[in-house]
Design a protein around this motif. Structure first.
Motif, PDB file in Angstrom:
ATOM      1  N   ILE A   1     -27.913  34.579  -1.054  1.00 58.16           N
ATOM      2  CA  ILE A   1     -27.013  34.988  -2.128  1.00 58.16           C
ATOM      3  C   ILE A   1     -26.185  33.792  -2.566  1.00 58.16           C
ATOM      4  N   GLY A   2     -26.116  33.616  -3.860  1.00 58.03           N
ATOM      5  CA  GLY A   2     -25.253  32.610  -4.460  1.00 58.03           C
ATOM      6  C   GLY A   2     -24.318  33.330  -5.413  1.00 58.03           C
ATOM      7  N   ILE A   3     -23.053  32.992  -5.362  1.00 62.11           N
ATOM      8  CA  ILE A   3     -22.070  33.685  -6.189  1.00 62.11           C
ATOM      9  C   ILE A   3     -21.225  32.664  -6.941  1.00 62.11           C
ATOM     10  N   ASP A   4     -21.140  32.849  -8.247  1.00 67.44           N
ATOM     11  CA  ASP A   4     -20.191  32.105  -9.067  1.00 67.44           C
ATOM     12  C   ASP A   4     -19.026  33.036  -9.342  1.00 67.44           C
ATOM     13  N   GLY A   5     -17.826  32.534  -9.180  1.00 64.48           N
ATOM     14  CA  GLY A   5     -16.639  33.345  -9.382  1.00 64.48           C
ATOM     15  C   GLY A   5     -15.882  33.446  -8.083  1.00 64.48           C
ATOM     16  N   PRO A   6     -14.842  34.208  -8.096  1.00 56.72           N
ATOM     17  CA  PRO A   6     -14.499  35.213  -9.102  1.00 56.72           C
ATOM     18  C   PRO A   6     -13.777  34.606 -10.315  1.00 56.72           C
ATOM     19  N   PHE A   7     -14.007  35.256 -11.443  1.00 62.31           N
ATOM     20  CA  PHE A   7     -13.312  34.930 -12.679  1.00 62.31           C
ATOM     21  C   PHE A   7     -12.405  36.118 -12.978  1.00 62.31           C
ATOM     22  N   VAL A   8     -11.102  35.881 -12.939  1.00 57.28           N
ATOM     23  CA  VAL A   8     -10.108  36.956 -13.028  1.00 57.28           C
ATOM     24  C   VAL A   8      -9.427  36.946 -14.389  1.00 57.28           C
ATOM     25  N   THR A   9      -9.257  38.133 -14.949  1.00 57.02           N
ATOM     26  CA  THR A   9      -8.434  38.313 -16.146  1.00 57.02           C
ATOM     27  C   THR A   9      -7.835  39.714 -16.101  1.00 57.02           C
TER      28      THR A   9
ATOM     29  N   ALA B   1     -21.480  41.324 -12.059  1.00 55.74           N
ATOM     30  CA  ALA B   1     -20.715  42.471 -11.555  1.00 55.74           C
ATOM     31  C   ALA B   1     -19.284  42.361 -12.071  1.00 55.74           C
ATOM     32  N   LEU B   2     -18.820  43.435 -12.696  1.00 57.30           N
ATOM     33  CA  LEU B   2     -17.467  43.519 -13.237  1.00 57.30           C
ATOM     34  C   LEU B   2     -16.689  44.529 -12.406  1.00 57.30           C
ATOM     35  N   TYR B   3     -15.567  44.117 -11.859  1.00 65.24           N
ATOM     36  CA  TYR B   3     -14.737  44.967 -11.004  1.00 65.24           C
ATOM     37  C   TYR B   3     -13.379  45.189 -11.652  1.00 65.24           C
ATOM     38  N   THR B   4     -12.920  46.439 -11.634  1.00 70.09           N
ATOM     39  CA  THR B   4     -11.598  46.788 -12.131  1.00 70.09           C
ATOM     40  C   THR B   4     -10.740  47.193 -10.936  1.00 70.09           C
ATOM     41  N   VAL B   5      -9.577  46.575 -10.816  1.00 69.21           N
ATOM     42  CA  VAL B   5      -8.682  46.802  -9.685  1.00 69.21           C
ATOM     43  C   VAL B   5      -7.463  47.593 -10.149  1.00 69.21           C
ATOM     44  N   ARG B   6      -7.157  48.644  -9.397  1.00 75.28           N
ATOM     45  CA  ARG B   6      -5.942  49.432  -9.633  1.00 75.28           C
ATOM     46  C   ARG B   6      -5.308  49.747  -8.284  1.00 75.28           C
ATOM     47  N   GLY B   7      -4.010  49.525  -8.190  1.00 73.09           N
ATOM     48  CA  GLY B   7      -3.312  49.839  -6.942  1.00 73.09           C
ATOM     49  C   GLY B   7      -3.832  49.089  -5.741  1.00 73.09           C
ATOM     50  N   GLY B   8      -4.312  47.864  -5.954  1.00 70.57           N
ATOM     51  CA  GLY B   8      -4.769  47.036  -4.844  1.00 70.57           C
ATOM     52  C   GLY B   8      -6.171  47.358  -4.351  1.00 70.57           C
ATOM     53  N   GLN B   9      -6.906  48.224  -5.076  1.00 74.22           N
ATOM     54  CA  GLN B   9      -8.265  48.584  -4.669  1.00 74.22           C
ATOM     55  C   GLN B   9      -9.199  48.533  -5.871  1.00 74.22           C
ATOM     56  N   ILE B  10     -10.491  48.402  -5.593  1.00 66.98           N
ATOM     57  CA  ILE B  10     -11.478  48.408  -6.663  1.00 66.98           C
ATOM     58  C   ILE B  10     -11.704  49.858  -7.080  1.00 66.98           C
ATOM     59  N   ALA B  11     -11.307  50.151  -8.321  1.00 67.68           N
ATOM     60  CA  ALA B  11     -11.432  51.508  -8.859  1.00 67.68           C
ATOM     61  C   ALA B  11     -12.765  51.702  -9.562  1.00 67.68           C
ATOM     62  N   GLU B  12     -13.325  50.599 -10.097  1.00 64.41           N
ATOM     63  CA  GLU B  12     -14.613  50.687 -10.794  1.00 64.41           C
ATOM     64  C   GLU B  12     -15.368  49.395 -10.606  1.00 64.41           C
ATOM     65  N   GLU B  13     -16.679  49.542 -10.418  1.00 69.15           N
ATOM     66  CA  GLU B  13     -17.580  48.387 -10.414  1.00 69.15           C
ATOM     67  C   GLU B  13     -18.727  48.711 -11.363  1.00 69.15           C
ATOM     68  N   ARG B  14     -19.071  47.724 -12.161  1.00 71.27           N
ATOM     69  CA  ARG B  14     -20.092  47.923 -13.197  1.00 71.27           C
ATOM     70  C   ARG B  14     -21.051  46.745 -13.118  1.00 71.27           C
ATOM     71  N   TYR B  15     -22.365  47.047 -13.028  1.00 70.40           N
ATOM     72  CA  TYR B  15     -23.378  46.015 -12.857  1.00 70.40           C
ATOM     73  C   TYR B  15     -24.204  45.839 -14.123  1.00 70.40           C
TER      74      TYR B  15
END
Length: 122
Positions: free
Chosen positions: A70-78, A105-119
């Motif tokens: 596995i190779g990973i670029d990121g994370p890129f945060v906004t 992979a796009l991750y949405t964080v709410r309240g310190g946890q990942i609420a949604e992940e979208r591939y």
């Protein structure tokens, strides 16, 4: 509470180390939503809600293949989201066949946890 940058960095480090279930256990919200581009084999819907359903979907997604590299670029945060670019080599345990696989992979964080992940992948 950890910052989104801290969450993104730690989550990514766990993935790089092959600790996929640990990453989910540590950072998925109990009601996490996990979204694939399409339904998966075995009647698994494209969208799973909740940790147990997300775990089942993630296992079904690779059809029993193991991730060998596995190779990973990121994370890129906004804002409240971060993105990872993942390049993997999947190995079929029965035949030993190796297959490259890439996704975003796009991750949405709410309240310190990942609420949604979208591939995103072909």
């Amino acid at each position: 509470m950890a910052s989104i940058e801290d969450i993104a960095r730690d989550f990514t480090a766990l993935l790089r180390a092959g600790e996929f279930e640990t990453a989910g256990d540590r950072y998925w919200a109990s009601d996490v939503t996990s979204i694939e581009p399409t339904a998966l084999p075995g009647g698994i819907r494209a969208t799973a809600s909740g940790v147990d359903a997300a775990r089942i979907k993630c296992r079904a997604r690779f059809g029993g293949a193991r991730i060998d590299e596995i190779g990973i670029d990121g994370p890129f945060v906004t804002g409240d989201q971060f993105v990872l670019f993942l390049d993997m080599v999947l190995v079929d345990p029965a035949s030993g066949a190796r297959q490259p696989f890439a996704e975003i992979a796009l991750y949405t964080v709410r309240g310190g946890q990942i609420a949604e992940e979208r591939y995103f992948y072909d």
